[in-house]
Design a protein around this motif. Structure first.
Motif, short mmCIF file in Angstrom:
data_model
loop_
_atom_site.label_atom_id
_atom_site.label_comp_id
_atom_site.label_asym_id
_atom_site.label_seq_id
_atom_site.Cartn_x
_atom_site.Cartn_y
_atom_site.Cartn_z
N GLY A 64 7.26 -3.24 -12.02
CA GLY A 64 8.43 -4.10 -12.19
C GLY A 64 9.66 -3.60 -11.47
N VAL A 65 9.73 -2.29 -11.19
CA VAL A 65 10.89 -1.70 -10.52
C VAL A 65 10.85 -2.04 -9.04
CG1 VAL A 65 12.05 0.45 -9.90
CG2 VAL A 65 11.10 0.17 -12.19
N THR A 66 11.94 -2.62 -8.54
CA THR A 66 12.01 -3.00 -7.12
C THR A 66 12.83 -2.01 -6.30
OG1 THR A 66 13.93 -4.42 -7.55
CG2 THR A 66 11.75 -5.44 -7.63
N CYS A 67 13.68 -1.24 -6.95
CA CYS A 67 14.57 -0.34 -6.21
C CYS A 67 14.68 1.00 -6.92
CB CYS A 67 15.95 -0.97 -6.06
SG CYS A 67 17.13 0.05 -5.15
N VAL A 78 3.84 12.23 -1.40
CA VAL A 78 4.48 10.94 -1.65
C VAL A 78 3.76 9.87 -0.84
CG1 VAL A 78 6.56 9.55 -1.37
CG2 VAL A 78 6.75 11.91 -2.15
N MET A 79 3.40 8.80 -1.54
CA MET A 79 2.83 7.64 -0.86
C MET A 79 3.80 6.49 -1.01
SD MET A 79 -0.85 5.74 -1.41
CE MET A 79 -1.75 7.10 -0.67
N ILE A 80 4.40 6.06 0.09
CA ILE A 80 5.36 4.97 0.09
C ILE A 80 4.58 3.64 0.15
CG2 ILE A 80 7.37 3.97 1.21
CD1 ILE A 80 7.87 6.79 0.20
N PRO A 81 4.75 2.77 -0.86
CA PRO A 81 3.99 1.52 -0.87
C PRO A 81 4.35 0.61 0.31
CG PRO A 81 4.97 1.97 -3.03
CD PRO A 81 5.57 2.93 -2.06
N ASP A 82 3.44 -0.31 0.63
CA ASP A 82 3.65 -1.22 1.75
C ASP A 82 4.83 -2.15 1.57
OD1 ASP A 82 1.54 -0.11 3.07
OD2 ASP A 82 0.10 -1.69 2.56
N ASN A 83 5.24 -2.39 0.30
CA ASN A 83 6.37 -3.29 0.06
C ASN A 83 7.72 -2.65 0.38
OD1 ASN A 83 4.95 -5.57 -0.70
ND2 ASN A 83 4.89 -5.03 -2.86
N VAL A 84 7.77 -1.34 0.49
CA VAL A 84 9.03 -0.66 0.77
C VAL A 84 9.45 -0.93 2.22
CG1 VAL A 84 10.17 1.58 1.01
CG2 VAL A 84 8.69 1.15 -0.95
N THR A 85 10.67 -1.42 2.38
CA THR A 85 11.20 -1.67 3.73
C THR A 85 12.26 -0.66 4.12
OG1 THR A 85 12.85 -3.23 2.84
CG2 THR A 85 10.73 -4.15 3.55
N ASN A 86 12.92 -0.07 3.13
CA ASN A 86 14.07 0.79 3.42
C ASN A 86 13.94 2.12 2.69
OD1 ASN A 86 16.90 1.50 4.17
ND2 ASN A 86 17.18 1.32 1.96
N ILE A 87 14.08 3.21 3.43
CA ILE A 87 14.18 4.55 2.85
C ILE A 87 15.57 5.05 3.20
CG2 ILE A 87 13.27 6.90 2.84
CD1 ILE A 87 10.57 5.73 3.67
N LEU A 129 3.69 6.82 4.90
CA LEU A 129 4.70 5.76 5.00
C LEU A 129 3.99 4.41 5.07
CD1 LEU A 129 7.07 7.42 7.63
CD2 LEU A 129 7.48 7.20 5.18
N GLY A 130 4.38 3.51 4.14
CA GLY A 130 3.75 2.21 4.08
C GLY A 130 3.98 1.38 5.32
N ASN A 131 3.15 0.36 5.48
CA ASN A 131 3.19 -0.47 6.68
C ASN A 131 4.36 -1.46 6.72
OD1 ASN A 131 0.89 0.70 7.83
ND2 ASN A 131 -0.45 -0.57 6.55
N GLY A 132 5.19 -1.45 5.66
CA GLY A 132 6.33 -2.35 5.66
C GLY A 132 7.66 -1.68 5.97
N VAL A 133 7.66 -0.35 6.10
CA VAL A 133 8.92 0.39 6.30
C VAL A 133 9.54 0.01 7.63
CG1 VAL A 133 9.97 2.66 6.58
CG2 VAL A 133 8.21 2.32 4.83
N THR A 134 10.77 -0.46 7.59
CA THR A 134 11.51 -0.81 8.81
C THR A 134 12.66 0.13 9.09
OG1 THR A 134 12.96 -2.34 7.60
CG2 THR A 134 10.94 -3.26 8.54
N SER A 135 13.14 0.84 8.06
CA SER A 135 14.34 1.68 8.25
C SER A 135 14.19 2.99 7.50
CB SER A 135 15.57 0.93 7.73
OG SER A 135 16.72 1.75 7.77
#
Length: 806
Positions: free
Chosen positions: A443-446, A484-493, A509-515
Motif C-alpha cells: 500500500g505504501v507508494t512513497c 536492496v531490490m528496487i521494484p519495477d514501479n519505482v521511477t525516482n530514487i 534497480l527496477g526496470n522503471g527507474v528513470t531518475s
C-alpha cells in the motif's frame, strides 16, 4: 548629566554622572506606517529617556524592553509620542516611570504607569517597596501590572476595580495574601501565580466571587477558581464544587488533594507543575482530563482514573517522569497530543480496543516503555507518537493506514512488518531507530525523506510492489544494509537515498527507474557491480561516487549526468551505449555526444592521458581525485577548464595549458602536486583559489611559466610566482661546438627553467626526438645556466637541435 564608572576591584558600581542617552543605542523596529517601536537598549544605563524620534521617525511604541543591566535602571521617561505599550513591556525593568504630560494615551503617578485618565493601572515598577494602594478611580488592573514586584509585601485593591488582568500579581514573591474588593467581577488567568501567596480574601458582598479558607471560588462555591500556590499539606475540595477552573491548583505546594464526587469538570492545567503531588484519585463523576492538567507533576507516581473517563487531553500527563503505574479507563476513546510525553517511568500501558485517537507525540520520550499494543480502533499512528520508546516487539496491525513523521524515530525496535493497509509512511518515520529488518507492504507508494535514516542495525529491506518513489536520504547511513531490490514501479530514487550504506553489496534497480538523484549511492563501498536499467534518463551528481565499481555501462536513454557521477577509486572505464543521443565514450572516458566536452575521467586509470583534439571544454570535477594520473596532454582547441577539474590529482606534477584556453575555474588545480605550470597563450581569466592547498605552493617550490610576446600577466598567477620561459642557446661564449668527442653548448635563461633539447637529422623532413632535459639551476647573475652535450652527434650525417617546453 551622569557618568558610570565600574570599580571592579571593590565590587562597587559608582554613579558619578552620565551623558544624555544617544538614540543610536536603542534597539527598535520600524512599523509598516513608518513609526518606531522601541525594544531595548544596548549599553549600561541608569536613567532611561525614550526618544520621541529615531532617524526622523516618530517613536510610538514600546515592547518587551531589554537592558543589559536592567536591575540598575532607576527611572524611565516616556515622551508624548508613545501611544502603544505592550502589557509586559516593563516586566524585566524596575525603574520608576514618568510620562510627558502631553502624552494622549498614558500618564504616571508616583512612578506608576497608567492610561491617560488613570482608570487602568498599566505597570507598577518593582522598585516600589513595602505596601502599595491602588489609587481610587482605577477600574482595571492590567495584564502583568504587578508582575515580578518582588519588593511589595502588601497590595490594597480599592472598591471600584472591576478587572484583574492576566498575571497581574504573578511573581510577587513577598506577597502573603490579597483581598479582592466587592467590585471585581473579572479575573484573568495566572493572576495570583506567586509562591508566597497563602491566602486570598474576597469582600462578602462581591457578586461574582467568594473565598473559603483562603481559596478563591465563584460566588456560589461551585467553581474553584484559584488555590494559593503557597498552601502546603493536604487539601479537600468542598462538596459543593462541581468545576475546577483553569490552573486552579497550578504550581501548588500541596502534597495531597481530595476531589469529591460532585466535581464533574476539570479545566485545563488544573494541577500542572504541582511538584509535591505524589498520587491522586479522580472520581467517577469526571469524563474528561483537560489539556496540561498534570503537566510536569514530576513526583506524581500513581494516578487513579475512573472508567468514566473517555478523553485525556493534550500534555495531560506530559513530563510526569515519576509516573510508573497507570490504569487506563475502560471507556477511554481519545488520547491527546503529547499526553504522556516524557513519562520516563512508564514501562507498559494497555489501551482498550475502542480507542480511536492517539495524538501526535503522545508517548514520545517514554524511554522505558517496552510494551504497547496498538488498539483496533486507531487508524493513524500520528507524528512522533513513539519517538524514543523501547518497543522491540511492537506490531503494526492492519487497521493502520498512516504512519506519521518521526513516529518511531530513535526507537528500540526489532523486525517490523508494515501491512498493506498502510498507504502513508511519513518523513523520518523510523529515523535513528534500531530496526534490524523491515518489510514494507504494497500500500505504501512513497518512502519519504529520512524515513530510515541512520538505522544502523538495519540489515534487510523488502520494498512493496506499490512503491513508486524513494525520497531524499530515505536509507541514508544504513551501514549494515547488504541488499536492496528496487521494484519495477519505482521511477525516482532521491538525493542521498542510500548514501554511506557501506555494506551494500547487492543492488538491483527496477526496470522503471528513470531518475537517480545526487549522491544517491555515494560511498556505498560494497558496490562493485551496477547494472543501470534501460529506463534510466537522469543520473545526479556524485550518484555513485565512492562505490568500488570498475566499469559502468550507460544506457541509451540517459539524457542527464551530473558531475562526478561515477567517481569510484576503482573505476577503469565508462561505456556509453552508441545509440545514446547525448553522451559518448572513448577509451573509457565520458564525453558529451560530439566529444567537445570531457565530462569524467575514470579515477583508477594510471599513467598519462592525451585528450582528443575535439575537446573544447573540461567539465567541473572532470579529473577530480584522479590520483593515478601522472601526465596530461590537453587539446589544442581547449578553451575552458572547469572548477575543481584537476582537484586532488596527487601524482600530477606538470601541466601545459594551450594558448586556446581563456578561462580556468575555481580551485581547478587545488590539492594537487603541481610544481610546473606552462601557459602557451595570453593570460586566461581565472577563478578563486586556483592552487588552494597545493603542497608545492606551501613550500614555495611551484612556478607558472609564460612565453615571450604574450599579454595580460601580473606579478603572480593564482598566487604562484610568474616566470618568463626564455631559454637561449649560447653560440659565442666558447661552449658552443665539438669538444672531447661531443657536441655541446650552454643554455641560459631565467633561473630554474626546465628545457627539453630535441634533435633531428633532416630539416627537409624533420623527425624530432628528445636528447636531453636540462634545468637551468646554476645562478649567473639573475639567470640560470645549463650545459648540453651530445656524445652521439658523429653518428649522424647531419645534426640539428631545438629547445622546447617539457
Amino acid at each position: 548629566m551622569m557618568f558610570v564608572m565600574k570599580a571592579w576591584k571593590f565590587g562597587l558600581l559608582l554613579l558619578l554622572g552620565l551623558p544624555a542617552v544617544a538614540s543610536a543605542y536603542f534597539s527598535f523596529t520600524i512599523n509598516a506606517d513608518n513609526t518606531v517601536t522601541i525594544t531595548g537598549y544596548s549599553e549600561f544605563i541608569v536613567d532611561v529617556n525614550i526618544p520621541g524620534t529615531i532617524d526622523g521617525l516618530p517613536v510610538t511604541g514600546i515592547a518587551d524592553l531589554y537592558f543589559p543591566a536592567a536591575g540598575y535602571v532607576a527611572t524611565i521617561s516616556i515622551p508624548a509620542s508613545v501611544t502603544n505599550i505592550t502589557p509586559n513591556a516593563f516586566s524585566s525593568v524596575g525603574g520608576l516611570i514618568t510620562v510627558d504630560p502631553n502624552n494622549p494615551a498614558y500618564s504616571s503617578s508616583a512612578g506608576v504607569l497608567f492610561n491617560k485618565d488613570q482608570t487602568v493601572l498599566v505597570r507598577c515598577p518593582w522598585r516600589i517597596t513595602g505596601s502599595y494602594t491602588v489609587p481610587a478611580g482605577v477600574t482595571n488592573i492590567g495584564d502583568f501590572a504587578f508582575y515580578y514586584c518582588a519588593n511589595l509585601t502588601n497590595i490594597v485593591i480599592p472598591d471600584g476595580v472591576i478587572r484583574l488582568g492576566n498575571s497581574a500579581f504573578a511573581a510577587c514573591s513577598k506577597l502573603p495574601d490579597i483581598t479582592i474588593p466587592e467590585s471585581v467581577t473579572s479575573i484573568g488567568s495566572n493572576v495570583f501565580y506567586t509562591s508566597s501567596l497563602t491566602n486570598i480574601g474576597v469582600a462578602s458582598n462581591n457578586p461574582a466571587y467568594s473565598a473559603l479558607a483562603g481559596v478563591l471560588f465563584s460566588k456560589d462555591l461551585t467553581v474553584l477558581v484559584q488555590c494559593p500556590i503557597g498552601k502546603t499539606g493536604s487539601y479537600t475540595i468542598p462538596d459543593m464544587v462541581t468545576n475546577l477552573g483553569n490552573s486552579a491548583f497550578f504550581a501548588c505546594f500541596l502534597t495531597n488533594i481530595t476531589i469529591p464526587t460532585n466535581v464533574t469538570s476539570l479545566g485545563d492545567n488544573v494541577f500542572g507543575s504541582c511538584y509535591g503531588l505524589t498520587s491522586i484519585s479522580i472520581p467517577s463523576s469526571i469524563s474528561s482530563i483537560g489539556n496540561f492538567d498534570f503537566y510536569f507533576c514530576q513526583n506524581l507516581t500513581n494516578v487513579t482514573l475512573p472508567n468514566t473517563v473517555t478523553r485525556i487531553g493534550d500534555f495531560a500527563f506530559g513530563g510526569c517522569n515519576g509516573l510508573a503505574g497507570f490504569s487506563v479507563p475502560t471507556n477511554l476513546v481519545s488520547i491527546g497530543d503529547s499526553a504522556f510525553y516524557f513519562c520516563a517511568g512508564l514501562t507498559n500501558i494497555s489501551l482498550p480496543d475502542h480507542v480511536t485517537h492517539i495524538g501526535a507525540y503522545a508517548f514520545s520520550e517514554c524511554f522505558n516503555l517496552t510494551s504497547f499494543m496498538i488498539p483496533g480502533g486507531v487508524t493513524q499512528i500520528a507524528d512522533g507518537t513513539f519517538t524514543g520508546c523501547n518497543l522491540p516487539d511492537i506490531m503494526i496491525p492492519t487497521n493502520i493506514i498512516s504512519i506519521g513523521d518521526n513516529a518511531f524515530g530513535y526507537c528500540t525496535l526489532g523486525n517490523l512488518v508494515i501491512p498493506d493497509s498502510v498507504t502513508n509512511l511519513g518523513n523520518a518515520a523510523f529515523t535513528h531507530s534500531t530496526l534490524t529488518a523491515i518489510t514494507i507492504g504494497n500500500g505504501v507508494t512513497c518512502i519519504r525523506s529520512n524515513a530510515f535514516e541512520r538505522c544502523w542495525s538495519l540489515k534487510d529491506v523488502a520494498l512493496g510492489a506499490g512503491v513508486t518513489s524513494i525520497e531524499r536520504s530515505a536509507f541514508d547511513d544504513c551501514e549494515k544494509l547488504t541488499s536492496v531490490m528496487i521494484p519495477d514501479n519505482v521511477t525516482n530514487i532521491g538525493p542521498s537515498a542510500f548514501i554511506t550504506c557501506f555494506s551494500l553489496t547487492n543492488l538491483t534497480l527496477g526496470n522503471g527507474v528513470t531518475s537517480i538523484g545526487d549522491f544517491a549511492f555515494a560511498s556505498c563501498y560494497g558496490l562493485t557491480d551496477i547494472t543501470l536499467p534501460a529506463s534510466l534518463a537522469s543520473i545526479g551528481s556524485s550518484a555513485f561516487s565512492g562505490c568500488y565499481i570498475t566499469n559502468i555501462f550507460i544506457p541509451a536513454h540517459v539524457a542527464s549526468i551530473g558531475g562526478n557521477a561515477f567517481a569510484s577509486p576503482y573505476l577503469d572505464a565508462m561505456i556509453v551505449d552508441p545509440a545514446n543521443a547525448h553522451y559518448s565514450s572513448l577509451d573509457g572516458v565520458l564525453f558529451n555526444k560530439s566529444q567537445t566536452i570531457l565530462l569524467e575521467y575514470p579515477l583508477h586509470r594510471p599513467g598519462a592521458y592525451a585528450m582528443p583534439d575535439t575537446v573544447t571544454n573540461v567539465a567541473d570535477y572532470a579529473f577530480a581525485y584522479c590520483g593515478n594520473l601522472t601526465g596530461i596532454s590537453l587539446s589544442d582547441k581547449l578553451t575552458t577548464i572547469g572548477s575543481y577539474a584537476f582537484n586532488n590529482c596527487g601524482s600530477l606534477t606538470t601541466i601545459t595549458i594551450p594558448s586556446s584556453v581563456n578561462f580556468i575555474g575555481d580551485q581547478a588545480f587545488s590539492w594537487s602536486s603541481l610544481n610546473r605550470i606552462y601557459l602557451l597563450g595570453n593570460a586566461p581569466v581565472i577563478g578563486s583559489d586556483l592552487f588552494l592547498g597545493d603542497i608545492y605552493l606551501a613550500n614555495n617550490n611551484a612556478f607558472v611559466y609564460y612565453l615571450p610576446g604574450t599579454t595580460g600577466w601580473g606579478a603572480t598567477f593564482g598566487y604562484l610566482p610568474l616566470v618568463l620561459w626564455n631559454p637561449q642557446v649560447q653560440t659565442g661564449d666558447g661552449s658552443f661546438g665539438a669538444q672531447a668527442n661531443q657536441f655541446g653548448f650552454n643554455i641560459t635563461g631565467n633561473y630554474n627553467l626546465v628545457v627539453v633539447v630535441e634533435a633531428a637529422s633532416d630539416l627537409a623532413n624533420p623527425v624530432w626526438f628528445p636528447v636531453s632535459t636540462n634545468t637551468l639551476d646554476t645562478s649567473v647573475g639573475t639567470n640560470g645556466l645549463s650545459y648540453f652535450s651530445d656524445s652521439k652527434w658523429m653518428n649522424h650525417s647531419g645534426r640539428y637541435y631545438r629547445l622546447r617546453l617539457p
